[in-house]
Design a protein around this motif. Structure first.
Motif, short mmCIF file in Angstrom:
data_model
loop_
_atom_site.label_atom_id
_atom_site.label_comp_id
_atom_site.label_asym_id
_atom_site.label_seq_id
_atom_site.Cartn_x
_atom_site.Cartn_y
_atom_site.Cartn_z
N ALA A 31 0.60 3.96 -3.05
CA ALA A 31 0.23 5.37 -3.15
C ALA A 31 1.45 6.05 -2.46
N LEU A 81 -1.33 9.34 -3.93
CA LEU A 81 -2.25 8.75 -3.11
C LEU A 81 -1.90 9.86 -1.82
N SER A 82 -2.52 10.31 -1.34
CA SER A 82 -2.82 9.96 0.34
C SER A 82 -3.07 9.14 0.66
N ALA A 83 -3.93 8.39 0.03
CA ALA A 83 -4.94 6.84 0.59
C ALA A 83 -4.79 5.54 -0.41
N ILE A 84 -4.74 4.49 0.04
CA ILE A 84 -5.21 3.46 -0.95
C ILE A 84 -5.71 2.59 -0.49
N THR A 85 -6.60 1.98 -0.81
CA THR A 85 -7.48 0.74 -0.25
C THR A 85 -7.07 0.16 -1.01
N ALA A 120 1.02 -1.17 0.16
CA ALA A 120 0.09 0.00 0.10
C ALA A 120 0.69 1.21 0.13
N PRO A 121 1.61 1.11 0.61
CA PRO A 121 2.91 2.70 0.75
C PRO A 121 3.42 2.52 -0.52
N LEU A 141 -9.60 0.27 -6.90
CA LEU A 141 -9.51 1.54 -7.24
C LEU A 141 -10.11 2.15 -8.02
N LEU A 180 1.35 6.73 -6.88
CA LEU A 180 0.21 6.79 -7.91
C LEU A 180 -0.24 8.84 -6.99
#
Length: 352
Positions: free
Chosen positions: A164, A169-173, A160-161, A301, A167
């Motif tokens: 993220a 992104l501030s957060a990724i699911t 995830a980090p 996503l 990309l």
């Protein structure tokens, strides 16, 4: 090596054609098979992967895993490639090819999604299929298992980090259920089954029964690989036929990334003097992708019909043919590899 194994590449391409044709002719059948899943992990594919990897895992004596630290050079190099090189090199290649050179040839509204899909694909190191590639290069099975297990542990906290970060992104699911179930289905269960079988078959102190079972399962393993290809390409048959030009363009950065990372891992292992049976699987693990997780993450996503999902699907399409070519290169270059003074200096009977 049997005739079947020597002609495996031809069988692979035949299964690709058959899978695409069946997926186009029988879409409802493949949709029904594709719907047999838990947390977006396809159960029929998982069962076939068991048949692929269990014969390889039967070769592993867990009591010998303590010696895997001997191969710390190969482990360090593979980790470096998987986590410090591969995601970032793919981000660069995606920007160069998709975001710049191929931009006029691709749908403008999907450019960013295509790049995102390529990054997601590269950020997930392969787990199950590498046992097949390692076996084809006569790789050290204890190293392969330890490396895969270590990658799985790192992936749980780093996937995830890394995605993220790349990309923006501030957060990724992250589909955690998909990740955990994939690790259980593709690694934990087949390892447990293989070790139970191994202990029972060697309970008398000999390996005769184990050797007999392995000789019977080896062809089944390759048949399972080919059957998996038919299913995977059948699932994506409609997309392949509908968007061949886009798929061909997206394949270019993936191909470059695979050969770059596998070549870098192979050369680094040679430079530090690691054995060929470690360098082979190290190169293959360093280059291959956990496409099941990548596809699931891209869909969760960006959506099923997004450019990101399509980009990860391209990874599915070229994974096996490309990795077979890397296997061929590794096997054909063994004499050149072992001619390295560093390899000769660091190879001794205690490590054989």
């Amino acid at each position: 090596m049997s005739l079947f194994e020597r002609t495996l590449t031809l069988w692979v391409f035949a299964c690709i054609v058959v899978g695409i044709a069946l997926g186009h002719l029988l879409p409802d059948v493949f949709q029904a098979i594709g719907a047999m899943e838990i947390a977006k992990v396809n159960i029929p594919v998982a069962l076939l992967i068991w048949l692929m990897v269990i014969p390889m895992l039967l070769k592993i004596d867990f009591r010998s895993l303590a010696k895997v630290g001997t191969y710390w050079r190969g482990i360090g190099i593979t980790l470096f490639i998987n986590w410090a090189v591969k995601p970032f090199s793919m981000a660069l290649l995606g920007w160069l090819f998709v975001g710049w050179w191929f931009r006029p040839l691709l749908p403008a509204d999907q450019i960013d999604a295509y790049i995102a899909g390529l990054i997601i694909l590269a950020a997930a190191p392969c787990t199950a299929m590498v046992f097949v590639w390692s076996n084809l290069t006569k790789g050290e099975p204890h190293f392969t298992l330890s490396q895969v297990a270590l990658n799985d542990a790192i992936m749980i906290v780093a996937f995830a980090p890394v995605v993220a970060l790349l990309l923006g992104l501030s957060a990724i699911t992250v589909p955690w259920d998909t990740l955990m179930i994939s690790v259980a289905l593709y690694i934990l269960i087949p390892v447990a089954v293989a070790q139970i079988l191994r202990r029972r078959l060697t309970a008398g102190g000999t390996t005769e029964r184990l050797d007999w079972l392995q000789s019977k399962l080896q062809p089944l393993s390759l048949v399972a690989l080919l059957s998996t290809l038919v299913l995977l390409f059948g699932f994506q048959g409609e997309q392949i036929i509908a968007q061949p030009a886009i798929i061909a363009l997206l394949a270019v950065p993936i191909l470059i990334q695979v050969y770059f990372n596998s070549g870098l891992a192979y050369l680094l292992n040679r430079a530090v003097g690691e054995k060929h049976c470690i360098a082979g699987p190290s190169a293959l693990i360093g280059a291959s992708n956990f496409f099941e997780l990548a596809v699931a993450a891209a869909i969760s996503l960006f959506g099923f019909h997004s450019g990101a999902a399509l980009a990860t699907v391209v990874g599915v399409l070229i994974e096996v043919p490309v990795m077979l070519s890397v296997v061929w290169i590794v096997n054909r270059s063994k004499d050149w590899y072992e001619a390295s003074p560093a390899v000769a200096r660091n190879t001794n009977p205690e490590r054989a």
